[in-house]
Design an enzyme around this catalytic site. Structure first.
Site, PDB file in Angstrom:
ATOM      1  N   GLU A 127      65.555  61.761 -22.791  1.00  8.88           N
ATOM      2  CA  GLU A 127      65.633  62.053 -24.230  1.00  8.88           C
ATOM      3  C   GLU A 127      64.407  61.605 -25.030  1.00  8.88           C
ATOM      4  O   GLU A 127      64.524  60.870 -26.003  1.00  8.88           O
ATOM      5  CB  GLU A 127      66.916  61.438 -24.808  1.00  8.88           C
ATOM      6  CG  GLU A 127      68.163  61.929 -24.074  1.00  8.88           C
ATOM      7  CD  GLU A 127      69.465  61.331 -24.606  1.00  8.88           C
ATOM      8  OE1 GLU A 127      69.391  60.389 -25.421  1.00  8.88           O
ATOM      9  OE2 GLU A 127      70.546  61.803 -24.208  1.00  8.88           O
ATOM     10  N   ASN A 168      64.479  64.375 -18.798  1.00  5.22           N
ATOM     11  CA  ASN A 168      65.847  64.856 -19.028  1.00  5.22           C
ATOM     12  C   ASN A 168      66.084  64.879 -20.539  1.00  5.22           C
ATOM     13  O   ASN A 168      65.740  63.926 -21.230  1.00  5.22           O
ATOM     14  CB  ASN A 168      66.815  63.878 -18.338  1.00  5.22           C
ATOM     15  CG  ASN A 168      68.220  64.391 -18.207  1.00  5.22           C
ATOM     16  OD1 ASN A 168      68.440  65.532 -17.796  1.00  5.22           O
ATOM     17  ND2 ASN A 168      69.191  63.568 -18.566  1.00  5.22           N
ATOM     18  N   HIS A 203      75.215  69.246 -22.921  1.00  2.00           N
ATOM     19  CA  HIS A 203      76.435  68.804 -23.612  1.00  2.00           C
ATOM     20  C   HIS A 203      76.669  69.834 -24.721  1.00  2.00           C
ATOM     21  O   HIS A 203      76.051  69.764 -25.771  1.00  2.00           O
ATOM     22  CB  HIS A 203      76.241  67.409 -24.217  1.00  2.00           C
ATOM     23  CG  HIS A 203      76.068  66.347 -23.193  1.00  2.00           C
ATOM     24  ND1 HIS A 203      77.092  65.967 -22.352  1.00  2.00           N
ATOM     25  CD2 HIS A 203      74.999  65.597 -22.853  1.00  2.00           C
ATOM     26  CE1 HIS A 203      76.652  65.012 -21.537  1.00  2.00           C
ATOM     27  NE2 HIS A 203      75.384  64.770 -21.818  1.00  2.00           N
ATOM     28  N   GLU A 233      74.015  67.385 -17.071  1.00  2.00           N
ATOM     29  CA  GLU A 233      75.127  66.612 -17.655  1.00  2.00           C
ATOM     30  C   GLU A 233      76.140  67.516 -18.344  1.00  2.00           C
ATOM     31  O   GLU A 233      76.687  67.169 -19.389  1.00  2.00           O
ATOM     32  CB  GLU A 233      74.590  65.602 -18.682  1.00  2.00           C
ATOM     33  CG  GLU A 233      73.519  64.683 -18.161  1.00  2.00           C
ATOM     34  CD  GLU A 233      73.119  63.587 -19.138  1.00  2.00           C
ATOM     35  OE1 GLU A 233      73.804  63.400 -20.168  1.00  2.00           O
ATOM     36  OE2 GLU A 233      72.121  62.913 -18.868  1.00  2.00           O
ATOM     37  N   ASP A 235      79.068  69.357 -20.049  1.00  3.67           N
ATOM     38  CA  ASP A 235      80.479  69.305 -20.427  1.00  3.67           C
ATOM     39  C   ASP A 235      80.642  70.135 -21.691  1.00  3.67           C
ATOM     40  O   ASP A 235      79.653  70.512 -22.320  1.00  3.67           O
ATOM     41  CB  ASP A 235      81.025  67.869 -20.577  1.00  3.67           C
ATOM     42  CG  ASP A 235      80.193  66.981 -21.461  1.00  3.67           C
ATOM     43  OD1 ASP A 235      79.414  67.495 -22.297  1.00  3.67           O
ATOM     44  OD2 ASP A 235      80.326  65.747 -21.350  1.00  3.67           O
TER      45      ASP A 235
HETATM   46  C1  XIL Z   1      76.724  58.175 -21.589  1.00  2.71           C
HETATM   47  C2  XIL Z   1      77.877  57.733 -20.728  1.00  2.71           C
HETATM   48  O1  XIL Z   1      78.628  58.845 -20.342  1.00  2.71           O
HETATM   49  C3  XIL Z   1      78.716  56.781 -21.511  1.00  2.71           C
HETATM   50  O2  XIL Z   1      79.792  56.328 -20.737  1.00  2.71           O
HETATM   51  C4  XIL Z   1      77.850  55.623 -21.960  1.00  2.71           C
HETATM   52  O3  XIL Z   1      78.604  54.755 -22.732  1.00  2.71           O
HETATM   53  C5  XIL Z   1      76.693  56.131 -22.774  1.00  2.71           C
HETATM   54  O4  XIL Z   1      75.977  57.079 -22.019  1.00  2.71           O
HETATM   55  N1  XIL Z   1      72.994  61.528 -22.413  1.00  2.71           N
HETATM   56  C6  XIL Z   1      72.702  60.853 -21.251  1.00  2.71           C
HETATM   57  C7  XIL Z   1      73.754  60.071 -20.586  1.00  2.71           C
HETATM   58  O5  XIL Z   1      71.589  60.973 -20.725  1.00  2.71           O
HETATM   59  O6  XIL Z   1      73.255  58.956 -19.903  1.00  2.71           O
HETATM   60  C8  XIL Z   1      74.828  59.642 -21.560  1.00  2.71           C
HETATM   61  O7  XIL Z   1      75.868  58.991 -20.844  1.00  2.71           O
HETATM   62  C9  XIL Z   1      75.341  60.823 -22.331  1.00  2.71           C
HETATM   63  C10 XIL Z   1      74.236  61.444 -23.126  1.00  2.71           C
END
Ligand code: XIL
Length: 315
Positions: A127, A168, A203, A233, A235
């Site tokens: 990020e 990422n 996401h 990631e 969802d």
């Molecule tokens: C999130 C986890 O899912 C949580 O459980 C934790 O508290 C915070 O991080 N982007 C990312 C991930 O790169 O590492 C994050 O994961 C979600 C957003």
């Protein structure tokens, strides 16, 4: 039917806290039964491993590495440098440029070396951009300048020359932030930074998600730079509250299918990971239907739909 011949492993974020006890046995079995690759959800983040100055601990991540090795799964390394989940002792310190360079290069080397040969791809920087696609200020950039990204990639390449190195990012699947990420990637490549690929977090939500053609176009732009791409990631939050549960299930399946198609069609897209094993352990706690297994660990229709897209290209 002839595909493009590349294999797309289906990956999952796993959190060791859910592996304990009888429920943990079922959770772990679901990982083994349904997925090809594991990403530690928190276990490799800096606050979990860099416990004190000069000290690193990898016990929890090691459990996942053992699971991956025993079960023949791949493992993604997530994440070496991020502006979140930084240890309190790091936040409290006053850093000079030289001290920060020493600490971060050591963090990268120690962490990668602990999993050398077992973790073959790493999110080196997570990020790095702000939502408008400009550079995100962080503890790292404040001390080292924007150059910290190229430097981190260089430290990572030196630490494990066999690993693939990724940036990422979230929300960079299309639009302004995608353009910003493309500019950053192009600049890094021109400067000779060892960047191998881009992870798109994905996401998304039922009311805001990239369509298949938008994703395909984004993947192609990055692939043209010589980069691999991943979905890292995924969802799907339910933000459209007018939908009934069944409408929402159909919409969710379609959104997963479009993403899987875009990945399957792009030869450089060689990994598709969802952010959690099942709806009950998703980080989206208020929303219980974002993932591929329901809260009783049963696969939802989206699971078979995604697999079918990937099987089509791997022949
Ligand atoms: C999130 C986890 O899912 C949580 O459980 C934790 O508290 C915070 O991080 N982007 C990312 C991930 O790169 O590492 C994050 O994961 C979600 C957003």
């Amino acid at each position: 039917m002839s595909g493009s011949g590349h294999r797309v492993p289906l990956g999952v974020a796993v959190w060791t806290r859910y592996m304990r006890g009888p429920a943990g046995v079922r959770y772990t079995q679901a990982v083994i039964d349904h997925f090809d690759s594991i990403t530690p959800e928190v276990e490799l983040k800096m606050d979990n491993v860099a416990t004190a100055p000069g000290e690193w601990t990898f016990d929890a991540a090691e459990r996942l590495a053992v699971l991956a090795t025993t079960e023949g799964k791949e493992m993604r390394g997530h994440a070496l440098l991020w502006h979140k989940q930084i240890p309190a002792w790091v936040l409290r310190r006053t850093w000079t440029q030289a001290r920060m360079t020493d600490f971060l290069s050591e963090h990268v080397a120690v962490t990668m070396n602990a999993f050398r040969g077992r973790i073959r791809e790493w999110d080196v920087v997570n990020e790095p951009l702000a939502d408008d696609g400009s550079f995100r200020a962080s503890l790292w950039s404040e001390t080292l300048g924007p150059e910290y990204i190229g430097q981190a990639l260089t430290w990572a390449r030196e630490a494990d020359p066999t690993a693939k190195l990724f940036i990422n990012e979230y929300g960079a699947e299309h639009g302004q932030k995608s353009d910003g990420l493309l500019r950053l990637a192009a600049k890094l490549r021109e400067a000779g930074a060892p960047l191998d690929g881009i992870g798109f977090q994905m996401h998304v939500s039922t009311s805001c998600y990239p369509r298949e053609h938008e994703l395909a176009a984004t993947f192609a732009r990055f692939a043209e730079l010589g980069l691999e791409v991943r979905i890292t990631e995924m969802d799907i939050r339910a933000t459209d509250l007018s939908m009934s549960p069944s409408e929402r299930a159909v919409a969710t399946t379609e959104i997963y299918q479009e993403a899987a198609r875009a990945c399957a069609a792009e030869p450089q897209c060689r990994g598709f990971t969802v952010w959690g094993v099942d709806d009950s352990t998703s980080w989206l706690r208020t929303d219980k239907a974002a993932l591929l297994l329901d809260d009783d660990l049963q696969p939802k229709p989206a699971m078979a739909v995604i697999r079918a897209e990937f099987d089509r290209v791997s022949v």
